[in-house]
Design an enzyme around this catalytic site. Structure first.
Site, short mmCIF file in Angstrom:
data_model
loop_
_atom_site.label_atom_id
_atom_site.label_comp_id
_atom_site.label_asym_id
_atom_site.label_seq_id
_atom_site.Cartn_x
_atom_site.Cartn_y
_atom_site.Cartn_z
N TYR A 1 0.85 -1.18 0.00
CA TYR A 1 0.00 0.00 0.00
C TYR A 1 0.89 1.24 0.00
O TYR A 1 2.05 1.20 0.42
CB TYR A 1 -0.90 0.01 1.23
CG TYR A 1 -1.99 -1.04 1.19
CD1 TYR A 1 -3.28 -0.71 0.79
CD2 TYR A 1 -1.73 -2.36 1.56
CE1 TYR A 1 -4.29 -1.66 0.75
CE2 TYR A 1 -2.73 -3.32 1.53
CZ TYR A 1 -4.00 -2.97 1.12
OH TYR A 1 -4.99 -3.92 1.08
N TYR B 1 -1.18 -10.51 -1.99
CA TYR B 1 -0.01 -9.96 -1.30
C TYR B 1 0.06 -10.50 0.12
O TYR B 1 -0.97 -10.89 0.69
CB TYR B 1 -0.06 -8.43 -1.28
CG TYR B 1 -1.20 -7.86 -0.45
CD1 TYR B 1 -1.05 -7.65 0.92
CD2 TYR B 1 -2.41 -7.54 -1.03
CE1 TYR B 1 -2.08 -7.13 1.67
CE2 TYR B 1 -3.45 -7.03 -0.29
CZ TYR B 1 -3.28 -6.83 1.07
OH TYR B 1 -4.32 -6.34 1.83
N ARG C 1 -2.83 -12.78 1.54
CA ARG C 1 -4.22 -12.42 1.32
C ARG C 1 -4.53 -12.53 -0.17
O ARG C 1 -3.70 -12.17 -1.01
CB ARG C 1 -4.49 -10.97 1.75
CG ARG C 1 -4.28 -10.71 3.24
CD ARG C 1 -5.31 -9.72 3.73
NE ARG C 1 -6.65 -10.29 3.62
CZ ARG C 1 -7.77 -9.56 3.58
NH1 ARG C 1 -7.68 -8.24 3.61
NH2 ARG C 1 -8.94 -10.15 3.48
N HIS D 1 -7.63 -8.20 -3.80
CA HIS D 1 -8.91 -7.57 -3.48
C HIS D 1 -8.82 -6.06 -3.55
O HIS D 1 -7.74 -5.47 -3.51
CB HIS D 1 -9.37 -7.98 -2.07
CG HIS D 1 -8.41 -7.56 -0.99
ND1 HIS D 1 -7.35 -8.35 -0.62
CD2 HIS D 1 -8.35 -6.45 -0.22
CE1 HIS D 1 -6.68 -7.73 0.35
NE2 HIS D 1 -7.25 -6.58 0.60
N HIS E 1 -10.49 -2.74 -1.40
CA HIS E 1 -11.24 -2.32 -0.22
C HIS E 1 -12.27 -1.27 -0.61
O HIS E 1 -11.98 -0.37 -1.41
CB HIS E 1 -10.31 -1.69 0.82
CG HIS E 1 -9.33 -2.62 1.44
ND1 HIS E 1 -9.55 -3.22 2.66
CD2 HIS E 1 -8.11 -3.02 1.03
CE1 HIS E 1 -8.50 -3.96 2.97
NE2 HIS E 1 -7.61 -3.87 2.00
#
Length: 286
Positions: A157, A191, A212, A215, A217
């Protein structure tokens, strides 16, 4: 009370809480004490193990900053976050399900207009996302605030980059008059959650992976509707059935459709392949 022992100390602690004026706090703390004491008795906790636990929690606190919340990661990987989410987000069938918030949400993300590119230079293949926000009766929900954030192609991120001073792969926009939304970003990739700290050491000791599934968010707010915190997961990802934070729901899986280079949904001509994702959200009226 003096001369307490392993048989009567729990009741002594509970008695100290009996006069607590906050009824809800008394309920929570009393239950917590009983479960903690029962746990220690059940596993016959040693002093060395108790101290190791204290050190683990201390180290977890030291990992926390304004850009990283190791305690949320701990809660996520123990399934507690998803349990609390499930307990507090029971909805009628047909509403979009909620899932974990995650540790990388940022207050005050950049504002964008519909159709804008929220990637802002984040690494990854172009992806065009679109859909409609409606309620359980099929009524469109205009002007819903929609926050989106995601990791880049390297699994990071924006806030995980020490040298990055602008937001990438995140933004806030509002649904249109018919509840429609559409924006450009980058394709989602699987990731690993940050595993260079206490949570990573715990997962390794337990023989678990930190990955994970890919996806996006979403945090969606609209007047007179329950706030929705959720993900959209990429269909076909190999981690869908072993998400490190237990957040996958079948209803939240979407298809990232890959297209050859050419004309994109926004009319631009791309000389690289790109993805499209169509996903509608159904909000629960308050």
């Amino acid at each position: 009370m003096r001369n307490l022992n392993e048989d009567n100390i729990t009741q002594a602690v509970l008695a100290r809480h009996a006069a607590m004026p906050d009824v809800r706090l008394r309920e929570i703390m009393s239950s917590l004490v009983q479960h903690l004491h029962s746990f220690a008795r059940e596993v016959k906790l040693t002093e060395a193990e108790w101290f190791a636990g204290i050190q683990f929690l201390t180290d977890t606190g030291h990992m926390c900053s304004d850009k990283r919340q190791e305690f949320i990661l701990l809660s996520d990987t123990l399934g507690l976050s998803m349990l609390v989410t499930a307990l507090n987000n029971r909805k009628p069938e047909g509403c979009t399900e909620s899932t974990v918030f995650g540790p990388f949400h940022v207050e005050g993300s950049p504002q964008y207009a519909l159709g804008d590119d929220i990637a802002n230079g984040a690494k990854g293949d172009p992806c065009f996302v679109r859909g409609v926000v409606r309620d359980i009766d099929g009524k469109s929900v205009p002007n819903a605030s929609m926050e989106v954030w995601q990791a880049d192609a390297d699994g990071l991120y924006d806030v995980q980059y020490a040298d990055q001073d602008s937001h990438r792969g995140r933004g806030t926009f509002h649904s249109g008059p018919q509840g429609e939304y559409y924006f450009r970003t980058i394709g989602a990739e699987a990731y690993p959650i940050p595993h260079d700290g206490t949570v990573g050491r715990m997962l390794e000791a337990l023989g678990r992976h930190p990955w994970r599934p890919a996806h996006l968010h979403f945090l969606i707010k609209a007047e007179n509707y329950q706030t929705l915190i959720t993900h959209v997961f990429r269909n076909g990802d190999k981690y869908l059935d072993s998400d490190a934070v237990f957040g996958v729901r079948s209803s939240l899986i979407g298809d990232w459709v890959r297209h050859k280079a050419g004309t994109a949904p926004d009319g631009t001509c791309l000389d690289v392949p790109f993805f499209t994702l169509d996903f509608d959200f159904v909000l629960n009226p308050v």
